[in-house]
Write an enzyme that holds these catalytic residues in place. Sequence first.
Site, PDB file in Angstrom:
ATOM      1  CE  LYS A  11      63.178  20.377  11.300  1.00  0.00           C
ATOM      2  NZ  LYS A  11      63.235  18.967  10.877  1.00  0.00           N
ATOM      3  CG  ASP A  26      59.723  18.326  11.073  1.00  0.00           C
ATOM      4  OD1 ASP A  26      60.384  17.282  11.099  1.00  0.00           O
ATOM      5  OD2 ASP A  26      59.318  18.882  12.119  1.00  0.00           O
TER       6      ASP A  26
HETATM    7  P1  NDP Z   1      53.280  14.213  11.126  1.00  0.00           P
HETATM    8  O1  NDP Z   1      52.752  15.581  11.310  1.00  0.00           O
HETATM    9  O2  NDP Z   1      52.981  13.466   9.878  1.00  0.00           O
HETATM   10  O3  NDP Z   1      52.814  13.274  12.353  1.00  0.00           O
HETATM   11  C1  NDP Z   1      53.095  13.582  13.669  1.00  0.00           C
HETATM   12  C2  NDP Z   1      52.333  12.592  14.549  1.00  0.00           C
HETATM   13  O4  NDP Z   1      52.697  12.813  15.909  1.00  0.00           O
HETATM   14  C3  NDP Z   1      50.837  12.782  14.491  1.00  0.00           C
HETATM   15  O5  NDP Z   1      50.194  11.543  14.666  1.00  0.00           O
HETATM   16  C4  NDP Z   1      50.581  13.716  15.669  1.00  0.00           C
HETATM   17  O6  NDP Z   1      49.266  13.676  16.169  1.00  0.00           O
HETATM   18  C5  NDP Z   1      51.540  13.151  16.669  1.00  0.00           C
HETATM   19  N1  NDP Z   1      51.866  14.180  17.680  1.00  0.00           N
HETATM   20  C6  NDP Z   1      52.245  15.462  17.461  1.00  0.00           C
HETATM   21  N2  NDP Z   1      52.415  16.113  18.626  1.00  0.00           N
HETATM   22  C7  NDP Z   1      52.127  15.216  19.597  1.00  0.00           C
HETATM   23  C8  NDP Z   1      52.113  15.271  20.998  1.00  0.00           C
HETATM   24  N3  NDP Z   1      52.414  16.401  21.648  1.00  0.00           N
HETATM   25  N4  NDP Z   1      51.770  14.145  21.683  1.00  0.00           N
HETATM   26  C9  NDP Z   1      51.462  12.987  21.028  1.00  0.00           C
HETATM   27  N5  NDP Z   1      51.448  12.882  19.690  1.00  0.00           N
HETATM   28  C10 NDP Z   1      51.765  13.974  18.987  1.00  0.00           C
HETATM   29  O7  NDP Z   1      54.850  14.322  11.365  1.00  0.00           O
HETATM   30  P2  NDP Z   1      56.009  13.326  10.938  1.00  0.00           P
HETATM   31  O8  NDP Z   1      55.536  11.911  11.048  1.00  0.00           O
HETATM   32  O9  NDP Z   1      56.584  13.804   9.676  1.00  0.00           O
HETATM   33  O10 NDP Z   1      57.097  13.627  12.064  1.00  0.00           O
HETATM   34  C11 NDP Z   1      57.080  12.956  13.323  1.00  0.00           C
HETATM   35  C12 NDP Z   1      58.409  13.161  14.000  1.00  0.00           C
HETATM   36  O11 NDP Z   1      59.455  12.642  13.150  1.00  0.00           O
HETATM   37  C13 NDP Z   1      58.809  14.614  14.281  1.00  0.00           C
HETATM   38  O12 NDP Z   1      59.582  14.655  15.448  1.00  0.00           O
HETATM   39  C14 NDP Z   1      59.695  14.959  13.081  1.00  0.00           C
HETATM   40  O13 NDP Z   1      60.590  16.006  13.380  1.00  0.00           O
HETATM   41  C15 NDP Z   1      60.416  13.646  12.906  1.00  0.00           C
HETATM   42  N6  NDP Z   1      61.018  13.446  11.584  1.00  0.00           N
HETATM   43  C16 NDP Z   1      60.235  13.470  10.453  1.00  0.00           C
HETATM   44  C17 NDP Z   1      60.829  13.252   9.221  1.00  0.00           C
HETATM   45  C18 NDP Z   1      60.026  13.139   7.974  1.00  0.00           C
HETATM   46  O14 NDP Z   1      60.612  12.806   6.933  1.00  0.00           O
HETATM   47  N7  NDP Z   1      58.729  13.361   8.009  1.00  0.00           N
HETATM   48  C19 NDP Z   1      62.293  13.091   9.090  1.00  0.00           C
HETATM   49  C20 NDP Z   1      62.988  12.995  10.359  1.00  0.00           C
HETATM   50  C21 NDP Z   1      62.357  13.210  11.545  1.00  0.00           C
HETATM   51  P3  NDP Z   1      48.236  14.905  15.896  1.00  0.00           P
HETATM   52  O15 NDP Z   1      47.654  14.617  14.551  1.00  0.00           O
HETATM   53  O16 NDP Z   1      47.268  14.798  17.001  1.00  0.00           O
HETATM   54  O17 NDP Z   1      49.039  16.180  15.946  1.00  0.00           O
END
Ligand code: NDP
Length: 448
Positions: free
Chosen positions: A129, A169
Amino acid sequence: MTDVETYIKGLKEKIISRDPDQSEFQEAVFTVIDSLKPVLKKHPEYIKANILGLMVEPERVIQFRVPWQDDKGNFQINRGFRVQFNSAIGPYKGGLRFHPSVNLSIVKFLGFEQILKNSLTGLPIGGGKGGSDFDPKGKSDLEIMRFCQSFMTELQKHIGPDLDVPAGDIGVGGREIGYLYGQYKRLNGSQNGILTGKGLQYGGSLARIEATGFGLIYYLDALVKDQNDTLKNKVVKISGAGNVAIYALQKAQEKGAKVVTVSDSNGYIYDSNGIDLATVKQIKEVERARIKEYADKIKTAQYFEGSVWDLSIDYDIALPCATQNEIDGKKAQLIAKDGVKYIAEGANMPSNTEAIKVYKDNQIIYGPAKAANAGGVAVSALEMSQNSERLSWSFEDVDGQLQDIMQDIYDKTAAADKEYDLGKDFQAGANIAGFEKVAKAMLAQGLV
Ligand code: NDP
């Protein structure tokens, strides 16, 4: 104290004394090692070879500075990380996260979880990572490009198609992968599958964008069916409005469920008619705006500041898809009070230790992140295979393989749950199934 308990106690003390300030890493590791007690009891050879002691220590940690220039001409400096955690079953594989909260503890917790997750996919990929404390929010395209180029200028010394293949990520999507890949190619003069999540025009895989969200719902579907239940007409809360949340929303709707919330770090949308997918995609993927905008476009929706997990409504399924530790014990109590039957994690470690205890105490069936969100890395590994073959598979082909992989992950965790008589503890089941493959590979390869 039994031998197993003494071993685990010693291991935990060592981890705390080595890295006392790495709380996220400690939390992730301690949860895993506690759930491995029955395996260690059955296989004393793992204790003799101190396999867990080896596994909690990354093979390599790389930390570097990332200098870049903002649009006003100021010189900025961020920190970059890559943790190459475990290569027992294949090249290091895991995403890059760009977010101000990124530090070594977070990268290590994510890397450690990735070892077991990648093992569960059944594909030959080790765990790694990386990322940076760079905040992409509010930055111009040119600032993002300059940052990515500087980040890759250092990272490229440490990665390779048979060594370490990063992906996206939080904060690292298609745009960032494009800039990172371009800089890698420029510095190395070669085309190879050094990153996954690439654009379709330059070696990306169909269905990669959808993979984590779709995979979450395929896993959930397998889990729910095994309880003689169905996703049809279930009311679902989703947190987040990013890559994982959007495609979980899409697939959940295709399966006949009604999703009533999405959120971002400022607040959440509640739409009792069901969230409109096209509007979310328009706001997040096209306009790159805040989720608040949804309530301006859809009149039945309400926007609230704060956490979506503080909203009390009657619903059946919780899908946290935003970030780590978004659900604590108090929020989990509310989830239980609202009558939720299933929780499956799209985000990595969204539930803290207390929250997981609340799920278990209330017989909420719990699908942990390392099993439920493994679809993204699984399709990344399929992207690596396509790059090696110089072929592009169809969407249906990749999506079909993803469905098989998610069903297989559920089956493996359920089988471990049965073998060790865990009483529908799919968290321990996933830890055990993921661990055993890596442990056997490590034992076979000796003390390295
Ligand atoms: P994105 O950056 O596309 O989206 C993240 C989302 O979560 C946004 O809507 C963001 O809002 C919100 N968010 C971030 N921090 C917070 C917080 N402190 N409180 C509330 N909402 C929050 O990321 P992903 O969708 O790619 O990833 C989301 C999760 O899934 C992570 O934990 C990641 O590690 C996990 N994941 C992702 C994978 C992938 O293929 N993308 C694979 C496996 C796991 P804002 O815009 O306000 O920051």
